[in-house]
Design an enzyme around this catalytic site. Structure first.
Site, PDB file in Angstrom:
ATOM      1  N   HIS A 173      21.280  39.167 -23.057  1.00 58.57           N
ATOM      2  CA  HIS A 173      22.221  40.129 -24.048  1.00 58.57           C
ATOM      3  C   HIS A 173      22.946  41.109 -23.688  1.00 58.57           C
ATOM      4  CE1 HIS A 173      22.897  42.077 -27.386  1.00 58.57           C
ATOM      5  NE2 HIS A 173      23.084  41.287 -28.476  1.00 58.57           N
TER       6      HIS A 173
ATOM      7  N   GLU B  37      20.618  21.931 -27.650  1.00 58.60           N
ATOM      8  CA  GLU B  37      20.409  23.143 -26.476  1.00 58.60           C
ATOM      9  C   GLU B  37      18.282  23.239 -25.816  1.00 58.60           C
ATOM     10  OE1 GLU B  37      20.891  27.043 -28.702  1.00 58.60           O
ATOM     11  OE2 GLU B  37      20.877  25.098 -30.558  1.00 58.60           O
TER      12      GLU B  37
ATOM     13  N   GLY C 140      24.418  23.695 -25.346  1.00 60.07           N
ATOM     14  CA  GLY C 140      24.388  24.763 -25.251  1.00 60.07           C
ATOM     15  C   GLY C 140      23.397  25.276 -23.865  1.00 60.07           C
ATOM     16  N   THR C 141      23.905  25.293 -22.611  1.00 57.74           N
ATOM     17  CA  THR C 141      23.288  25.015 -21.648  1.00 57.74           C
ATOM     18  C   THR C 141      22.438  26.513 -21.612  1.00 57.74           C
ATOM     19  OG1 THR C 141      25.345  26.093 -20.559  1.00 57.74           O
ATOM     20  CG2 THR C 141      24.426  23.568 -20.457  1.00 57.74           C
TER      21      THR C 141
ATOM     22  N   CYS D 134      29.080  25.049 -24.478  1.00 62.64           N
ATOM     23  CA  CYS D 134      29.368  25.783 -23.991  1.00 62.64           C
ATOM     24  C   CYS D 134      28.581  27.100 -24.296  1.00 62.64           C
ATOM     25  CB  CYS D 134      29.974  26.107 -26.024  1.00 62.64           C
ATOM     26  SG  CYS D 134      28.158  25.717 -27.074  1.00 62.64           S
TER      27      CYS D 134
END
Length: 817
Positions: A386, A677, A698-699, A763
């Site tokens: 994060h 995802e 979304g890798t 992305c």
């Protein structure tokens, strides 16, 4: 290089090379083969010649080729004192390099008689220490010195050092043996370059010293910047030589030379050492001058080095007092006082005080503190944690995974592995480019975005095929993306908007609402706030696509966590604390990453997504009512695994769009697509593509779910996995081509088979990684999206990918094509 310099017609002394094979054979105990003939009686100098100069080796520049027992020929050439000094340097240098001891050096300013005594003493000490006479002939001297250099080169410690610099395990060492052009009078040796290593600007930089400093009796110091021993005429000859070499090599060169009066001899030339900022200016200047093509200028710059332009860096003269290390998660450097709570960073910012926010790891509740701090340091986490993702998005220097450090929140201290302790309020500096944590406050070099970098990126835009969009969650992010000339917004994460002070309370009340009417009332309060966000985003990005991801995280992430926060919120909503705790337990999940999040929220609680869709469309109407390019949003559905999920949400979005168009009397365009995802979504991409405008991969999550690996916890063992060869690279930093890459290729193929017009994008954090961008180019994707401060990196990397793909295609064309 010496043969190349001679071919250019430059005054280069004769010499020859010992090959990698010859030096390796000497290290194995072999003999030196016969040597080429050179001018008898002239001193020779021996230098290292590794495959790449950065790989190092034992020090070069040793005199050979003189018989110190019979110096008369050299005296005739140079004069008595200089010749005897050369003999003494020969014996001293050979003794240190080959046998590891240092005979007596020359006395400062010694007369010839004293120097003769010094030479005799050094030769006698050599024989006493080694048990044999000093070798008088060239062949024996070169064999001894070359064998010593070879032994050092193949030693374990030297091999480890060069492999750390990227050298292969079998990297070889060659040697250059060259005549030293000496004569009567003072001989000066030196190096010169005509660009600044620090910024690449034109100038004259170098050093020139007498071959032997008669005042100290020592070899000259070749550091610093001092060319007072070089006449204007000689300097002009050197400028001409550097220009000739630069035209041939297509680079700025540092020229090694020897001067006898105004007679210039060129003994070597190497590319100028430079930092990243100088590298860009030099490359652009060479292209402007026609010495290299623009394509060559694009290809020679490492895209990741642009971080030195985009973020402030620690000044070179700062004495680094290392406190700890971690992962270099977000580039740039920052200095500030230690704080351990996000609230303290916010309070300090209000007083205009610089802070570094230190946390075990960060969560959504820390975002406001991150915005207030100058940098972030976490003990846990990896490059996709994060803290790392948010820091890169807002251009905040960040070091994560500094697992050797220990935090005591009770004592408010930070402790290093050796027991050294820093306290809250102490100054530290973090280097998000190197991953270092330093004690003290460092001076900084400011960013430099315009000038040559601007030109280089303009050239890159002319050749790249991939669009480069930005991940932007706030209007400030969007403005940064626009300044960096992003091609649109590839990911706007709407959840971050709800953490603002004026919204988080309403959001929490909405989550706790016990009936649909109460929930709708609270969503109606959130609607104008969300609409205003989208108005600003769409206005800033007019004429460019803006991809807005609907709410993704599990709802418990918006709720208070600490006891004090829980009690404060309970009082605010007039709810008993124990009852609130019970509601929070109801929201908690065993594995929230795989629980009630993403599109599942929209299916089960459709009013949330309906509110967001209405906010988007009402914002679109407001923006398009004013003159200018039309805004076109793209709505992205997160964590879709089944096409039916997408059909249900798409129907509700279309219904809201129709209602807004009726109410406003205006029509508008929009797209709806899927964030891929999960492995299942990738495998079922054909189904998902049929009713979608785009598929965006979304890798970050796709890598997690393919590996079964938490990106927040992987930092605990990632170094060991990479060093042991389990993973080639950290898969959260560089795309895993073999596993995740195969899923992407499969999804792209199946998606385009069912919908040839489908737009494909990436992305995840990999959108700013050059090797991952190269994969997207080869795979035929339409765009990548990365954090705003990575946009220049991605623009350059996309251009390089296009050029390399073009060249690869040409190489595969038949001669008749």
């Amino acid at each position: 290089m010496l043969a190349r310099l001679q071919a250019l017609g430059l005054p280069v002394p004769d010499g020859f090379a010992l090959s990698f094979e010859t030096v390796n054979n000497l290290a194995q105990g072999g003999s030196l083969p016969p040597l080429p003939e050179l001018h008898a009686g002239k001193p020779l100098i021996v230098r290292n010649s590794p495959g790449q100069r950065s790989w190092g080796g034992s020090p070069g520049g040793k005199f050979l080729g003189v018989n110190p027992f019979e110096p008369d020929a050299l005296i005739d050439l140079m004069g008595e004192a200089p010749a005897l000094e050369v003999c003494l340097r020969l014996v001293s240098g050979y003794s240190k390099e080959v046998f590891g001891f240092d005979p007596v050096g020359p006395d400062a300013g010694a007369d010839p008689a004293t120097l003769r005594d010094d030479v005799a003493a050094a030769l006698a000490e050599f024989e006493t220490s080694i048990g044999q006479s000093f070798p008088p002939d060239l062949h024996s001297q070169i064999e001894g010195l070359a064998r010593a250099k070879a032994t050092m080169w193949y030693s374990v410690s030297t091999r480890v050092l060069r492999e750390a610099k990227g050298a292969p395990a079998d990297a070889g060492l060659g040697l250059i043996v060259q005549e030293m052009p000496l004569g009567q009078g003072e001989t000066v040796t030196g190096e010169v370059q005509f660009v600044d290593s620090g910024d690449g600007r034109p100038g004259v930089f170098g050093v020139a010293r007498p071959l032997m400093d008669r005042k100290t009796g020592r070899e000259p110091d070749q550091s610093g910047n001092d060319l007072e021993n070089v006449s204007a005429e000689a300097l002009e000859q050197l400028r001409h030589a550097a220009d000739v070499i630069g035209r041939d090599t297509g680079d700025a060169m540092r020229v090694s030379f020897v001067l006898n009066g105004d007679d210039v001899s060129i003994v070597d030339a190497v590319p100028v050492r430079r930092n990243a900022r100088a590298d860009v200016r030099i490359s652009v200047d060479l292209a402007r001058a026609g010495r290299i093509s623009r394509e060559h200028a694009i290809l020679r710059i490492d895209p990741l080095s642009l971080g030195e332009h985009l973020h402030q860096q620690i000044a070179p003269d700062f004495q680094r007092d290392l406190f700890g290390t971690g992962f270099a998660a977000s580039p740039g450097a920052a200095t500030g006082r230690i704080v351990f709570r996000a609230e303290d960073a916010q309070s300090a910012a209000a007083r205009d005080e610089a802070t570094i926010l230190v946390r075990s790891e960060t969560g959504p509740e820390d975002i406001r503190g991150m915005h207030s701090a100058q940098g972030v340091l976490t003990i846990h986490g990896g490059n996709s944690s994060h803290a790392a993702v948010i820091a890169r998005g807002i251009g905040l220097p960040c070091v994560v995974g500094a697992s050797g450090l220990r935090i005591s929140f009770e004592d408010r201290t930070l402790t290093a592995p050796g027991g050294r302790v820093l306290r809250e309020g102490d100054w530290i500096t973090i280097d998000g480019t190197s991953g270092e944590v330093l004690v003290g406050s460092a001076n900084m070099i400011p960013p430099e975005i315009g000038g040559p970098l601007h030109d280089l990126l303009n050239w890159a835009d002319e050749v790249r095929a991939l669009e480069v969009r930005a991940n932007a969650d706030t209007p400030a992010d969007a403005r940064t993306a626009r300044e960096f000339r992003a091609d649109g917004i590839g990911l706007c994460r709407t959840e971050h908007m709800f953490f603002e002070d004026d919204r988080i309370g309403v959001m929490r009340r909405m989550i706790l609402a016990e009936d649909d009417n109460r929930r709708q009332d609270l969503l109606d309060r959130l609607l104008p706030m969300q609409r205003e966000d989208f108005v600003q985003m769409l206005e800033i990005m007019r004429g460019l696509p803006v991809t807005i991801r609907l709410l993704d995280p599990p709802l418990h992430e918006f709720m208070p966590t600490g006891p004090d926060d829980v009690a404060e919120f309970a009082a605010a909503v007039n709810m008993p604390v124990e009852r609130l705790k019970a509601r929070l337990r109801e929201l908690s999940e065993v594995n929230p990453m795989l629980g009630m999040r993403g599109v599942r929220l929209g299916v089960v609680m459709p009013s949330i997504y309906e509110m967001q869709a209405r906010a988007i469309f009402e914002a679109l109407i407001e923006v398009n009512r004013t003159p200018g390019k039309r805004a076109v949003p793209e709505i992205m559905l997160p964590l879709v695994t089944a096409n039916r999920e997408a059909e249900l949400i798409r129907a509700r979005i279309d219904a809201v769009a129709q209602a807004v168009q009726r109410e406003s009397g205006m029509s508008f365009e929009y797209g709806v697509g899927i964030m891929v995802e999960t492995p299942r979504a990738a495998l079922r991409a054909g189904d998902l593509a049929e009713t979608s405008t785009f598929l965006s991969f979304g890798t970050n999550d796709l890598t997690q779910m393919t590996y079964g690996l938490s990106r927040d916890d992987a930092g605990r063992f990632m170094r060991e996995y990479v060093s042991l060869g389990v993973f080639r690279e950290d898969p959260f930093r560089t795309l895993d081509i073999e596993g995740v890459g195969e899923l992407l290729l499969t999804a792209a193929r199946r998606g385009r088979e069912r919908n040839p017009a489908i737009v494909l994008g990436l992305c995840g954090e990999h959108g700013g990684d050059p090797s991952s961008i190269r994969f997207c180019q080869v795979a035929g994707f339409d765009y990548v999206s990365c954090s705003p401060y990575r946009v220049p990196v991605a623009r350059l990397a996309a251009a390089q990918a296009a050029l390399l793909s073009r060249d690869a295609g040409r190489s595969h064309e038949s001669p008749d094509a």
